[in-house]
Design a protein around this motif. Structure first.
Motif, PDB file in Angstrom:
ATOM      1  N   SER A 114       9.386  11.491 -18.002  1.00  0.00           N
ATOM      2  CA  SER A 114       9.669  10.041 -18.255  1.00  0.00           C
ATOM      3  C   SER A 114      10.526   9.671 -17.024  1.00  0.00           C
ATOM      4  N   GLN A 115      11.171  10.386 -16.226  1.00  0.00           N
ATOM      5  CA  GLN A 115      11.743   9.920 -14.863  1.00  0.00           C
ATOM      6  C   GLN A 115      10.601   9.388 -13.860  1.00  0.00           C
ATOM      7  N   HIS A 116       9.771  10.304 -13.834  1.00  0.00           N
ATOM      8  CA  HIS A 116       8.382   9.811 -13.032  1.00  0.00           C
ATOM      9  C   HIS A 116       7.893   8.642 -13.551  1.00  0.00           C
ATOM     10  N   HIS A 117       7.663   8.410 -14.791  1.00  0.00           N
ATOM     11  CA  HIS A 117       7.362   7.336 -15.332  1.00  0.00           C
ATOM     12  C   HIS A 117       7.975   5.984 -15.083  1.00  0.00           C
ATOM     13  N   GLN A 118       9.273   6.288 -15.215  1.00  0.00           N
ATOM     14  CA  GLN A 118      10.270   5.046 -14.687  1.00  0.00           C
ATOM     15  C   GLN A 118      10.085   4.538 -13.177  1.00  0.00           C
ATOM     16  N   LYS A 119      10.040   5.653 -12.599  1.00  0.00           N
ATOM     17  CA  LYS A 119       9.811   5.323 -11.086  1.00  0.00           C
ATOM     18  C   LYS A 119       8.277   4.430 -10.726  1.00  0.00           C
ATOM     19  N   VAL A 120       7.305   4.957 -11.767  1.00  0.00           N
ATOM     20  CA  VAL A 120       5.929   4.474 -11.606  1.00  0.00           C
ATOM     21  C   VAL A 120       6.218   2.861 -11.836  1.00  0.00           C
ATOM     22  N   ASP A 171       0.842  -1.249   0.005  1.00  0.00           N
ATOM     23  CA  ASP A 171       0.038   0.041  -0.053  1.00  0.00           C
ATOM     24  C   ASP A 171       0.847   1.272   0.000  1.00  0.00           C
ATOM     25  N   GLU A 172       2.010   1.465   0.771  1.00  0.00           N
ATOM     26  CA  GLU A 172       2.859   2.465   0.765  1.00  0.00           C
ATOM     27  C   GLU A 172       3.418   2.487  -0.676  1.00  0.00           C
ATOM     28  N   LEU A 173       4.011   1.500  -1.216  1.00  0.00           N
ATOM     29  CA  LEU A 173       4.458   1.681  -2.499  1.00  0.00           C
ATOM     30  C   LEU A 173       3.288   1.737  -3.616  1.00  0.00           C
ATOM     31  N   ASN A 174       2.052   1.660  -3.223  1.00  0.00           N
ATOM     32  CA  ASN A 174       1.012   2.176  -4.280  1.00  0.00           C
ATOM     33  C   ASN A 174       0.846   3.442  -4.197  1.00  0.00           C
ATOM     34  N   GLU A 175       0.903   4.139  -2.919  1.00  0.00           N
ATOM     35  CA  GLU A 175       0.912   5.531  -2.905  1.00  0.00           C
ATOM     36  C   GLU A 175       1.838   6.142  -3.438  1.00  0.00           C
ATOM     37  N   GLN A 176       2.920   5.727  -3.349  1.00  0.00           N
ATOM     38  CA  GLN A 176       4.058   6.532  -3.962  1.00  0.00           C
ATOM     39  C   GLN A 176       4.035   6.313  -5.619  1.00  0.00           C
ATOM     40  N   SER A 211       2.503  13.361 -10.676  1.00  0.00           N
ATOM     41  CA  SER A 211       3.649  14.340 -11.213  1.00  0.00           C
ATOM     42  C   SER A 211       3.839  14.045 -12.667  1.00  0.00           C
ATOM     43  N   ARG A 212       3.923  12.551 -13.284  1.00  0.00           N
ATOM     44  CA  ARG A 212       4.191  12.473 -14.460  1.00  0.00           C
ATOM     45  C   ARG A 212       3.154  13.014 -15.545  1.00  0.00           C
ATOM     46  N   ASN A 213       2.045  12.931 -14.965  1.00  0.00           N
ATOM     47  CA  ASN A 213       0.867  13.318 -15.939  1.00  0.00           C
ATOM     48  C   ASN A 213       0.798  14.900 -15.745  1.00  0.00           C
ATOM     49  N   GLU A 214       1.171  15.485 -14.947  1.00  0.00           N
ATOM     50  CA  GLU A 214       1.289  17.024 -14.669  1.00  0.00           C
ATOM     51  C   GLU A 214       2.431  17.514 -15.622  1.00  0.00           C
ATOM     52  N   LEU A 215       3.399  16.733 -15.597  1.00  0.00           N
ATOM     53  CA  LEU A 215       4.482  17.093 -16.416  1.00  0.00           C
ATOM     54  C   LEU A 215       4.170  17.045 -18.026  1.00  0.00           C
ATOM     55  N   ASN A 216       3.644  15.705 -18.224  1.00  0.00           N
ATOM     56  CA  ASN A 216       3.540  15.340 -19.546  1.00  0.00           C
ATOM     57  C   ASN A 216       2.371  16.523 -20.287  1.00  0.00           C
ATOM     58  N   ALA A 217       1.565  16.904 -19.323  1.00  0.00           N
ATOM     59  CA  ALA A 217       0.617  17.963 -19.726  1.00  0.00           C
ATOM     60  C   ALA A 217       1.211  19.229 -19.950  1.00  0.00           C
ATOM     61  N   LYS A 218       2.075  19.588 -19.238  1.00  0.00           N
ATOM     62  CA  LYS A 218       2.755  20.865 -19.180  1.00  0.00           C
ATOM     63  C   LYS A 218       3.750  20.717 -20.448  1.00  0.00           C
ATOM     64  N   ALA A 237       5.918   0.001  -9.155  1.00  0.00           N
ATOM     65  CA  ALA A 237       4.594  -0.912  -9.253  1.00  0.00           C
ATOM     66  C   ALA A 237       4.981  -2.295  -9.383  1.00  0.00           C
ATOM     67  N   ASP A 238       6.360  -2.438  -9.912  1.00  0.00           N
ATOM     68  CA  ASP A 238       6.960  -3.937  -9.816  1.00  0.00           C
ATOM     69  C   ASP A 238       7.092  -4.580  -8.528  1.00  0.00           C
ATOM     70  N   LYS A 239       7.617  -3.393  -7.621  1.00  0.00           N
ATOM     71  CA  LYS A 239       7.810  -3.989  -6.278  1.00  0.00           C
ATOM     72  C   LYS A 239       6.734  -3.979  -5.423  1.00  0.00           C
ATOM     73  N   ALA A 240       5.562  -3.274  -5.635  1.00  0.00           N
ATOM     74  CA  ALA A 240       4.301  -3.521  -5.292  1.00  0.00           C
ATOM     75  C   ALA A 240       3.823  -4.740  -5.520  1.00  0.00           C
ATOM     76  N   GLN A 241       3.982  -5.176  -6.845  1.00  0.00           N
ATOM     77  CA  GLN A 241       3.245  -6.343  -7.258  1.00  0.00           C
ATOM     78  C   GLN A 241       3.829  -7.653  -6.631  1.00  0.00           C
TER      79      GLN A 241
END
Length: 307
Positions: free
Chosen positions: A192-198, A84-89, A96-103, A202-206
């Protein structure tokens, strides 16, 4: 690391051997001899003690299994909390990724608009325009022209100078375009960096999710074994209680037999005393009538207190 299978094998327990139990019938209780009942009481006591020990061992194993179940549940809960902690991250980085992509999209749209406004692909470069202006000015200075031709040449020079100035302004604006492109690319890179962290989070959360599911599955297996062990404990304890109850019944019957024997002995002693008393009274009567008594008769009279 101890596997669930090894844990369950460790606590494998055989079923109760019914043929080792001691049976007590009402007929035995009422009709068996005292010696037979004493032997039977010993058998019941020994089997009761054996069953109590068995029940105690099974209860201990059940409690150990329940403890291991709680350990697995705690382990699963730890994985749940980490997941759950990882999913929050993950969610934070997604936002952040979506906001930056929109910008970035907005900036690239501005780049495209600026490119269209500048039309940098059209027209001549500044050096070429400067050369054309110099040639026209040289012609004006060296050639003899009619008033009309000279006026047209002057207008042409002015047009070239205006074109030069506009082109120069566009090229100055082009530096702003480069800065805008650089900013857009930087924002896209950060997205892209935020997407990589996602992806990484997400892999660790899984992984923690899978470990949580496995821990709960193992907890269920161990809990089922604990339930089986509890049933075996109840089986042994109930058999021990039954043997104890039968042992108590035999002991009670033995005490009754002891009382009956004691009463019989007391009755016998009382009958003997009555018989001795009657005999002594008969001897005493003879004594009063003047008969001679021998030593044995005198001892009987002394024993009964008549002499």
């Amino acid at each position: 690391m101890v596997t669930t299978e090894e844990v369950l094998d460790e606590f494998d327990v055989a079923a109760l051997e019914e043929e080792s139990n001691v049976e007590l019938t009402d007929d035995q209780l009422e009709n068996d001899s005292k010696g037979q009942l004493i032997k039977l009481a010993g058998q019941l006591r020994d089997r009761r003690n054996e069953l109590n020990q068995m029940a105690s061992e099974r209860a201990s194993k059940r409690d150990d299994l329940n403890a291991k179940t709680r350990e697995k549940v705690d382990e699963a809960q730890e994985h749940r909390e980490k997941r759950d902690e990882l999913n929050e991250q993950v969610q934070e980085h997604k936002e952040s990724r979506n906001e930056l992509n929109a910008k970035a999209n907005e900036l690239f749209d501005e780049v495209e608009e600026m490119k269209q406004d500048l039309e940098l692909g059209d027209g001549k470069d500044l050096e070429e325009l400067e050369e054309e202006i110099e040639q026209l000015e040289f012609r004006q200075q060296t050639e003899v022209l009619s008033a009309e031709d000279e006026r047209e040449l002057i207008e042409k020079i002015e047009d070239k100078r205006e074109e030069y100035q506009q082109r120069k302004e566009k090229l100055d604006d082009a530096s702003e375009l480069d800065e805008l492109v650089a900013e857009a690319e930087e924002v896209r890179s950060e997205a892209s960096q935020h997407h990589q962290k996602v992806t990484e989070l997400a892999d660790k959360a899984q992984e923690h999710h899978n470990q949580m599911i496995e821990a709960y599955r193992e907890a269920d297996e161990i809990r089922d074994k604990a339930d089986e062990m509890h049933e075996l404990f109840v089986e042994a304890q109930e058999a021990a209680d039954r043997h104890h109850e039968d042992f108590v019944r035999v002991q009670k019957r033995l005490r009754e037999l002891d009382k009956e024997e004691e009463q019989e002995q007391q009755d016998e002693r009382e009958a003997e005393r009555e018989a001795a008393k009657e005999e002594a009274e008969e001897i005493y009567q003879k004594f009063k009538e003047g008969e001679t008594l021998d030593t044995e008769d005198l001892m009987k009279l002394q024993k009964t207190g008549l002499l």
